[in-house]
Design a protein around this motif. Structure first.
Motif, PDB file in Angstrom:
ATOM      1  N   ASP A  73     -10.216  15.215  21.724  1.00 36.61           N
ATOM      2  CA  ASP A  73      -9.844  16.489  21.122  1.00 36.61           C
ATOM      3  C   ASP A  73      -9.666  16.276  19.622  1.00 36.61           C
ATOM      4  OD1 ASP A  73      -8.768  18.808  20.221  1.00 36.61           O
ATOM      5  OD2 ASP A  73      -7.156  18.923  21.694  1.00 36.61           O
ATOM      6  N   GLU A 110      -8.599  18.129  17.178  1.00 38.39           N
ATOM      7  CA  GLU A 110      -7.326  18.594  16.619  1.00 38.39           C
ATOM      8  C   GLU A 110      -6.182  17.652  16.984  1.00 38.39           C
ATOM      9  OE1 GLU A 110      -6.441  21.311  14.520  1.00 38.39           O
ATOM     10  OE2 GLU A 110      -8.565  20.953  14.143  1.00 38.39           O
ATOM     11  N   GLU A 111      -6.245  17.103  18.201  1.00 37.50           N
ATOM     12  CA  GLU A 111      -5.228  16.131  18.603  1.00 37.50           C
ATOM     13  C   GLU A 111      -5.346  14.866  17.758  1.00 37.50           C
ATOM     14  OE1 GLU A 111      -2.071  14.315  20.500  1.00 37.50           O
ATOM     15  OE2 GLU A 111      -2.705  16.414  20.591  1.00 37.50           O
ATOM     16  N   LYS A 157      -6.521  14.745  14.762  1.00 43.96           N
ATOM     17  CA  LYS A 157      -6.034  15.078  13.422  1.00 43.96           C
ATOM     18  C   LYS A 157      -4.510  14.984  13.364  1.00 43.96           C
ATOM     19  CE  LYS A 157      -5.255  19.200  11.891  1.00 43.96           C
ATOM     20  NZ  LYS A 157      -5.319  20.607  11.438  1.00 43.96           N
ATOM     21  N   GLU A 158      -3.835  15.502  14.402  1.00 49.56           N
ATOM     22  CA  GLU A 158      -2.371  15.444  14.431  1.00 49.56           C
ATOM     23  C   GLU A 158      -1.879  14.007  14.505  1.00 49.56           C
ATOM     24  OE1 GLU A 158      -0.305  17.907  13.848  1.00 49.56           O
ATOM     25  OE2 GLU A 158      -2.105  19.128  13.515  1.00 49.56           O
ATOM     26  N   ALA A 188     -12.266  12.115  14.603  1.00 50.62           N
ATOM     27  CA  ALA A 188     -12.367  13.579  14.610  1.00 50.62           C
ATOM     28  C   ALA A 188     -13.659  14.033  13.929  1.00 50.62           C
ATOM     29  CB  ALA A 188     -11.154  14.189  13.917  1.00 50.62           C
ATOM     30  N   GLY A 215     -17.308  18.083  14.173  1.00 48.16           N
ATOM     31  CA  GLY A 215     -16.244  17.583  13.308  1.00 48.16           C
ATOM     32  C   GLY A 215     -16.647  17.492  11.846  1.00 48.16           C
ATOM     33  N   ASN A 263     -15.913  20.425   9.547  1.00 49.39           N
ATOM     34  CA  ASN A 263     -14.521  20.776   9.277  1.00 49.39           C
ATOM     35  C   ASN A 263     -14.068  20.108   7.980  1.00 49.39           C
ATOM     36  OD1 ASN A 263     -11.588  20.793   9.292  1.00 49.39           O
ATOM     37  ND2 ASN A 263     -11.719  21.433  11.425  1.00 49.39           N
ATOM     38  N   TYR A 287     -10.860  17.761   7.966  1.00 44.98           N
ATOM     39  CA  TYR A 287     -10.925  16.371   8.432  1.00 44.98           C
ATOM     40  C   TYR A 287     -11.351  15.449   7.293  1.00 44.98           C
ATOM     41  CZ  TYR A 287     -10.946  18.571  13.081  1.00 44.98           C
ATOM     42  OH  TYR A 287     -10.640  19.310  14.196  1.00 44.98           O
TER      43      TYR A 287
END
Length: 252
Positions: free
Chosen positions: A43, A45-46, A48-49, A70, A76, A79, A82
């Motif tokens: 994932d 976004e996960e 990235k976090e 990511a 990706g 984005n 990122y």
């Protein structure tokens, strides 16, 4: 004979039963936990976090790895966030050229992403490319005129930007004859420098989409590249017989 045939049949049946049991015991049901973990890791976004958390904790190498994963996932690379996050991690790792390349890719993904211009300005500031840093700040401020981050960088780099006479001196360098040789793997810049006998005194800078060469007091060249290149893996070779510099760059 009938008894022998019966015994033979029973033996064969036992062997078949054992084989079936062995085959059944070797079968493993999917590990749902591992499958769930794999999905979670994929994932973006996960990731990235996780990268943001590692960055806050000062683990910049781990943060960079998370942002890289990511970016490499489907979609990706489109984005800009990122790329800017990885650019920030590269800056903390003093990998300024990589930070600049990531910022440029963020701009390519979204030219109105203010943080991309900010990261580019930061990278150029770290590399002491004052005039280019001013241009990056001004480009970002056109999008967000009240950005305090860009204003702070601009306040630092503008006084350090080259003076007019220094710019004139640099522009007075002759542009050497040159051409690009493209291939499926990459591109080679062929630069003729008859006044040079070796690479001594040649300053070569390669970015994702740009090549800069300075060989004072003779030559100066800024060359745009047709596609992003792997600047870290670039190789330069000076052919003394023809006094030609070949810069070999693979596609990024």
């Amino acid at each position: 004979d009938q008894v022998q045939n019966a015994m033979s049949g029973l033996k064969q049946a036992n062997e078949e039963a054992k084989a079936a049991q062995k085959k059944e015991s070797s079968f493993k049901f999917p590990d749902n936990k591992q499958k769930a973990e794999k999905v979670e890791q994929e994932d973006p976004e996960e990731l990235k976090e996780q990268g943001n958390q590692a960055f806050k904790e000062g683990n910049f190498q781990l943060a960079k790895q998370c942002f890289t994963k990511a970016i490499n996932l489907p979609g990706g690379a489109k984005n800009a966030g990122y790329w800017t996050n990885r650019s920030a991690a590269n800056l903390k790792l003093n990998q300024n050229q990589e930070a600049l390349s990531d910022a440029q890719k963020a701009i390519e993904a979204d030219g109105n992403h203010v943080k991309a211009w900010f990261r580019k300005a930061q990278a150029l500031q770290a590399m002491e490319c004052w005039s280019d840093a001013v241009e990056a700040c001004e480009s970002g401020l056109k999008i967000m005129p009240d950005s305090p981050q860009l204003a702070a960088v601009l306040q630092d780099v503008k006084p350090k930007a080259q003076k007019p006479q220094e710019q004139t001196s640099k522009s007075s360098l002759a542009e050497p004859a040159h051409h690009l040789e493209e291939s499926a793997e990459g591109v080679t810049a062929v630069i003729e420098m008859p006044e040079k006998e070796s690479m001594n005194g040649v300053d070569l800078e390669i970015e994702s989409l740009k090549l800069k060469l300075t060989a004072e007091p003779h030559y100066g060249l800024e060359l745009g590249l047709p596609f992003p290149v792997d600047f870290e893996g670039a190789r330069a070779k000076f052919v003394k017989k023809t006094r030609t510099l070949k810069v070999i760059m693979q596609k990024a």
